[in-house]
Write an enzyme that holds these catalytic residues in place. Structure first.
Site, PDB file in Angstrom:
ATOM      1  N   ALA A  68       0.571  -1.227  -0.223  1.00 57.48           N
ATOM      2  CA  ALA A  68      -0.124   0.056  -0.115  1.00 57.48           C
ATOM      3  C   ALA A  68       0.842   1.423  -0.101  1.00 57.48           C
ATOM      4  O   ALA A  68       2.107   1.171   0.514  1.00 57.48           O
ATOM      5  CB  ALA A  68      -0.961   0.017   1.234  1.00 57.48           C
ATOM      6  N   ASP A  71      -0.373   3.465  -4.977  1.00 50.32           N
ATOM      7  CA  ASP A  71      -1.486   3.641  -5.667  1.00 50.32           C
ATOM      8  C   ASP A  71      -2.679   3.994  -4.770  1.00 50.32           C
ATOM      9  O   ASP A  71      -3.252   3.445  -4.382  1.00 50.32           O
ATOM     10  CB  ASP A  71      -2.002   2.345  -6.604  1.00 50.32           C
ATOM     11  CG  ASP A  71      -3.061   2.806  -7.422  1.00 50.32           C
ATOM     12  OD1 ASP A  71      -3.524   3.893  -7.525  1.00 50.32           O
ATOM     13  OD2 ASP A  71      -3.667   1.717  -8.087  1.00 50.32           O
ATOM     14  N   ASN A 117       8.867   8.644   4.546  1.00 51.72           N
ATOM     15  CA  ASN A 117       7.904   9.313   4.242  1.00 51.72           C
ATOM     16  C   ASN A 117       7.070   9.914   5.232  1.00 51.72           C
ATOM     17  O   ASN A 117       6.828   8.999   6.250  1.00 51.72           O
ATOM     18  CB  ASN A 117       7.065   8.486   3.221  1.00 51.72           C
ATOM     19  CG  ASN A 117       5.735   7.725   3.658  1.00 51.72           C
ATOM     20  OD1 ASN A 117       4.808   8.124   4.002  1.00 51.72           O
ATOM     21  ND2 ASN A 117       6.037   6.452   3.940  1.00 51.72           N
ATOM     22  N   PHE A 121      -1.615   9.860   4.630  1.00 50.75           N
ATOM     23  CA  PHE A 121      -2.972   9.512   3.947  1.00 50.75           C
ATOM     24  C   PHE A 121      -3.476  10.343   2.829  1.00 50.75           C
ATOM     25  O   PHE A 121      -4.868  10.685   3.108  1.00 50.75           O
ATOM     26  CB  PHE A 121      -3.771   9.066   4.696  1.00 50.75           C
ATOM     27  CG  PHE A 121      -3.537   8.003   5.843  1.00 50.75           C
ATOM     28  CD1 PHE A 121      -2.570   7.097   5.362  1.00 50.75           C
ATOM     29  CD2 PHE A 121      -4.194   7.733   6.758  1.00 50.75           C
ATOM     30  CE1 PHE A 121      -2.162   5.908   5.998  1.00 50.75           C
ATOM     31  CE2 PHE A 121      -3.969   6.469   7.578  1.00 50.75           C
ATOM     32  CZ  PHE A 121      -2.828   5.671   7.363  1.00 50.75           C
ATOM     33  N   ASN A 179      -5.802  -0.634   8.243  1.00 52.40           N
ATOM     34  CA  ASN A 179      -4.453  -0.095   8.438  1.00 52.40           C
ATOM     35  C   ASN A 179      -4.375   0.713   9.704  1.00 52.40           C
ATOM     36  O   ASN A 179      -5.126   1.896   9.871  1.00 52.40           O
ATOM     37  CB  ASN A 179      -3.881   0.870   7.215  1.00 52.40           C
ATOM     38  CG  ASN A 179      -2.697   1.378   7.627  1.00 52.40           C
ATOM     39  OD1 ASN A 179      -1.868   1.147   8.621  1.00 52.40           O
ATOM     40  ND2 ASN A 179      -2.305   2.305   6.820  1.00 52.40           N
ATOM     41  N   SER A 182       0.370   3.189  10.243  1.00 55.67           N
ATOM     42  CA  SER A 182       1.097   4.152   9.726  1.00 55.67           C
ATOM     43  C   SER A 182       1.542   5.277  10.569  1.00 55.67           C
ATOM     44  O   SER A 182       0.731   5.583  11.739  1.00 55.67           O
ATOM     45  CB  SER A 182       0.167   4.825   8.517  1.00 55.67           C
ATOM     46  OG  SER A 182       0.140   4.239   7.507  1.00 55.67           O
ATOM     47  N   ASN A 184       2.205   8.464  10.349  1.00 58.71           N
ATOM     48  CA  ASN A 184       1.827   9.807   9.840  1.00 58.71           C
ATOM     49  C   ASN A 184       0.533  10.409  10.230  1.00 58.71           C
ATOM     50  O   ASN A 184       0.245  11.355   9.689  1.00 58.71           O
ATOM     51  CB  ASN A 184       2.159  10.125   8.462  1.00 58.71           C
ATOM     52  CG  ASN A 184       3.794   9.480   8.177  1.00 58.71           C
ATOM     53  OD1 ASN A 184       4.639  10.035   9.170  1.00 58.71           O
ATOM     54  ND2 ASN A 184       3.960   8.528   7.285  1.00 58.71           N
ATOM     55  N   THR A 185      -0.334   9.659  10.975  1.00 56.97           N
ATOM     56  CA  THR A 185      -1.672  10.144  11.352  1.00 56.97           C
ATOM     57  C   THR A 185      -1.361  10.141  12.840  1.00 56.97           C
ATOM     58  O   THR A 185      -1.716   9.035  13.370  1.00 56.97           O
ATOM     59  CB  THR A 185      -2.785   9.414  10.735  1.00 56.97           C
ATOM     60  OG1 THR A 185      -2.956   9.270   9.411  1.00 56.97           O
ATOM     61  CG2 THR A 185      -4.190   9.653  11.392  1.00 56.97           C
ATOM     62  N   LYS A 220      -3.016  -4.767   9.317  1.00 51.82           N
ATOM     63  CA  LYS A 220      -1.560  -4.265   9.023  1.00 51.82           C
ATOM     64  C   LYS A 220      -1.005  -3.711  10.331  1.00 51.82           C
ATOM     65  O   LYS A 220      -1.482  -2.632  10.854  1.00 51.82           O
ATOM     66  CB  LYS A 220      -1.541  -3.428   7.842  1.00 51.82           C
ATOM     67  CG  LYS A 220      -0.156  -2.959   7.338  1.00 51.82           C
ATOM     68  CD  LYS A 220      -0.116  -2.394   6.155  1.00 51.82           C
ATOM     69  CE  LYS A 220       1.208  -1.935   5.713  1.00 51.82           C
ATOM     70  NZ  LYS A 220       1.624  -1.378   4.344  1.00 51.82           N
ATOM     71  N   ASN A 249       4.175  -2.192   8.468  1.00 49.10           N
ATOM     72  CA  ASN A 249       4.475  -0.861   7.928  1.00 49.10           C
ATOM     73  C   ASN A 249       5.710  -0.314   8.086  1.00 49.10           C
ATOM     74  O   ASN A 249       6.797  -1.298   8.542  1.00 49.10           O
ATOM     75  CB  ASN A 249       3.551  -0.241   8.548  1.00 49.10           C
ATOM     76  CG  ASN A 249       2.692   0.845   7.819  1.00 49.10           C
ATOM     77  OD1 ASN A 249       3.308   1.622   6.904  1.00 49.10           O
ATOM     78  ND2 ASN A 249       1.435   0.915   7.719  1.00 49.10           N
TER      79      ASN A 249
HETATM   80  C1  LIG Z   1       6.051   6.495   0.149  1.00 48.41           C
HETATM   81  C2  LIG Z   1       5.398   5.352   0.966  1.00 48.41           C
HETATM   82  C3  LIG Z   1       4.118   5.564   1.193  1.00 48.41           C
HETATM   83  C4  LIG Z   1       3.267   4.469   1.922  1.00 48.41           C
HETATM   84  N1  LIG Z   1       2.042   4.762   2.295  1.00 48.41           N
HETATM   85  C5  LIG Z   1       1.325   3.805   2.913  1.00 48.41           C
HETATM   86  C6  LIG Z   1       0.033   4.011   3.189  1.00 48.41           C
HETATM   87  O1  LIG Z   1      -0.790   4.767   2.710  1.00 48.41           O
HETATM   88  N2  LIG Z   1      -0.560   2.721   3.818  1.00 48.41           N
HETATM   89  C7  LIG Z   1      -0.010   1.793   4.294  1.00 48.41           C
HETATM   90  O2  LIG Z   1      -0.569   0.706   4.879  1.00 48.41           O
HETATM   91  N3  LIG Z   1       1.421   1.651   3.966  1.00 48.41           N
HETATM   92  C8  LIG Z   1       2.120   2.464   3.473  1.00 48.41           C
HETATM   93  N4  LIG Z   1       3.405   2.586   3.147  1.00 48.41           N
HETATM   94  C9  LIG Z   1       4.184   1.431   3.850  1.00 48.41           C
HETATM   95  C10 LIG Z   1       4.159   0.133   2.479  1.00 48.41           C
HETATM   96  O3  LIG Z   1       3.010  -0.349   2.233  1.00 48.41           O
HETATM   97  C11 LIG Z   1       5.279  -1.033   3.290  1.00 48.41           C
HETATM   98  O4  LIG Z   1       4.355  -1.544   4.490  1.00 48.41           O
HETATM   99  C12 LIG Z   1       6.572  -0.494   3.792  1.00 48.41           C
HETATM  100  O5  LIG Z   1       7.010   0.622   2.905  1.00 48.41           O
HETATM  101  C13 LIG Z   1       7.443  -1.627   4.025  1.00 48.41           C
HETATM  102  O6  LIG Z   1       7.905  -2.082   2.761  1.00 48.41           O
HETATM  103  P1  LIG Z   1       8.995  -1.736   1.811  1.00 48.41           P
HETATM  104  O7  LIG Z   1      10.381  -1.579   2.770  1.00 48.41           O
HETATM  105  O8  LIG Z   1       9.102  -2.802   0.569  1.00 48.41           O
HETATM  106  O9  LIG Z   1       8.814  -0.290   1.379  1.00 48.41           O
HETATM  107  C14 LIG Z   1       4.176   3.702   2.316  1.00 48.41           C
HETATM  108  C15 LIG Z   1       5.430   3.311   2.177  1.00 48.41           C
HETATM  109  C16 LIG Z   1       6.131   4.234   1.368  1.00 48.41           C
HETATM  110  C17 LIG Z   1       7.423   4.230   1.069  1.00 48.41           C
END
Ligand SMILES: Cc1cc2nc3c(=O)[nH]c(=O)nc-3n(C[C@H](O)[C@H](O)[C@H](O)COP(=O)(O)O)c2cc1C
Length: 351
Positions: A68, A71, A117, A121, A179, A182, A184-185, A220, A249
């Site tokens: 996630a 997109d 990041n 959201f 979820n 995260s 950031n909320t 998650k 996450n």
């Molecule tokens: C730019 C960015 C935005 C993300 N936004 C979300 C999000 O909106 N919701 C969510 O559940 N995880 C979000 N994630 C977390 C990813 O889904 C994933 O759990 C996390 O990045 C670990 O995987 P990775 O090391 O392969 O990136 C975000 C990650 C990145 C890098």
């Protein structure tokens, strides 16, 4: 090789979020070009029957999906599938549209192969996402929908806010994700405490169970939970009859910019949480592993440790457009080398 050159010489010189939006637009455009989309899909999507996995009643062409956050508005899932991902998790989507945090809010750590990041959201809300998800699809794509809390909604009204998103989106999702992880909320991760998580998951599950095809439900979690809290969420998920857990996450344990860290530095903790969940739940839940996955070795290791599905995001940023396709091809070879009929036979082998 080619992508690495383009990345180092060109892409990294541009603002990370600008490159992100450009990529989403290009993939959304691809989704509107039926011939090219089908050609790419034929060339890059996993087609080896030995890579097929089934989880919670859904059939995935290969185990590696896009995590996630890329997109967020369900704008380009077909384009992503055409590049070789076995599923796409869209979102996080909130009940109400919201702008997210002020920019800049996305930072590359190239040497560490990581990203920080604090997007917060940013999304157009559940109704707009539902409109997009209703569009008929030209190529097959498994779409998970990840929902979160609208920022301005107080914690005391969180359940109703998630329920509103679930009502709108569960009927359109191949699986639904709550979820609560995260960073950031403000306050979101407090919802991982069992006392708050139980009523939340119970209410969302009622909606997911009530859709015509019963939508599978997962939660998650964050890598920063203490081990006992990981266990407590696992017990709760089993008790409530959830379909699975996505771990993990991003982490707030770093000393860079404020926000969640993803990519290589997250690898070991993400694997540790997966192992803990497997030890605790066996095969009673579907485990989806995310965090620091970079190559075929990482995906294979997660599967052996008990993950049925694996997700990546940051690895794709550094690995380039063919990343998922390359990994799926590597997995095909790995399955044959181990004399297995199916990758499903490898799940949990070292657990
Ligand atoms: C730019 C960015 C935005 C993300 N936004 C979300 C999000 O909106 N919701 C969510 O559940 N995880 C979000 N994630 C977390 C990813 O889904 C994933 O759990 C996390 O990045 C670990 O995987 P990775 O090391 O392969 O990136 C975000 C990650 C990145 C890098």
């Amino acid at each position: 090789m080619m992508y690495r050159l383009v990345f180092m010489q060109v892409l990294r010189r541009f603002d990370a979020e600008a490159v992100h939006h450009l990529t989403v637009s290009a993939l959304a455009l691809l989704a509107r070009l039926p011939l090219l989309k089908r050609l790419l899909h034929r060339a890059l999507a996993p087609r080896d029957p030995a890579l097929r996995v089934s989880a919670f009643g859904v059939h995935f062409p290969g185990p590696l999906g896009l995590a996630a956050g890329f997109d967020k508005d369900a704008a380009c899932a077909e384009g992503i599938a055409a590049l070789g991902f076995g599923h796409v998790e869209v979102g996080t989507i909130t009940a109400h549209a919201q702008p997210g945090n002020p920019r800049p809010r996305l930072f590359r750590l190239v040497r560490e192969r990581a990203v920080i990041n604090r997007m917060g959201f940013n999304n157009a809300g559940a109704v707009a996402a539902a409109r997009r998800l209703r569009r008929t699809r030209g190529v097959p794509v498994v779409v998970g929908v990840n929902i979160g809390k609208t920022k301005v909604v107080p914690e005391s009204e969180a359940v109703a806010d998630y329920v509103a998103s679930a009502r709108t989106l569960a009927p359109l999702a191949d699986y639904l994700v709550v979820n609560v992880s995260s960073p950031n909320t403000p306050g979101l991760r407090n919802l991982q405490a069992v006392s708050l998580l139980r009523p939340l998951l119970t209410a969302v599950k009622e909606i997911a169970d009530g859709t015509p095809r019963r939508t599978p439900l997962l939660v998650k979690i964050a890598p920063d939970l203490a081990d006992e809290d990981v266990d407590a969420v696992a017990d709760l998920a089993v008790e409530l009859g959830l379909d699975g857990i996505i771990a993990t996450n991003t982490t707030i344990k770093h000393d860079g910019e404020t926000g969640g860290l993803s990519g290589r530095p997250l690898k070991s903790r993400s694997l540790e949480v997966l192992r803990r969940l497997r030890a605790k739940t066996g095969d009673r839940l579907t485990l989806v592993s995310a965090g620091g996955v970079e190559d075929v070795d990482d995906v294979w290791e997660r599967i052996l440790a008990g993950a049925t599905l694996v997700q990546g995001y940051t690895g794709w940023i550094y690995g380039g457009p063919l990343w998922a396709s390359r990994i799926h091809r590597g997995l095909s070879r790995r399955v044959r080398r181990h004399g297995l009929k199916s990758i499903a036979d490898a799940i949990g082998r070292t657990a």
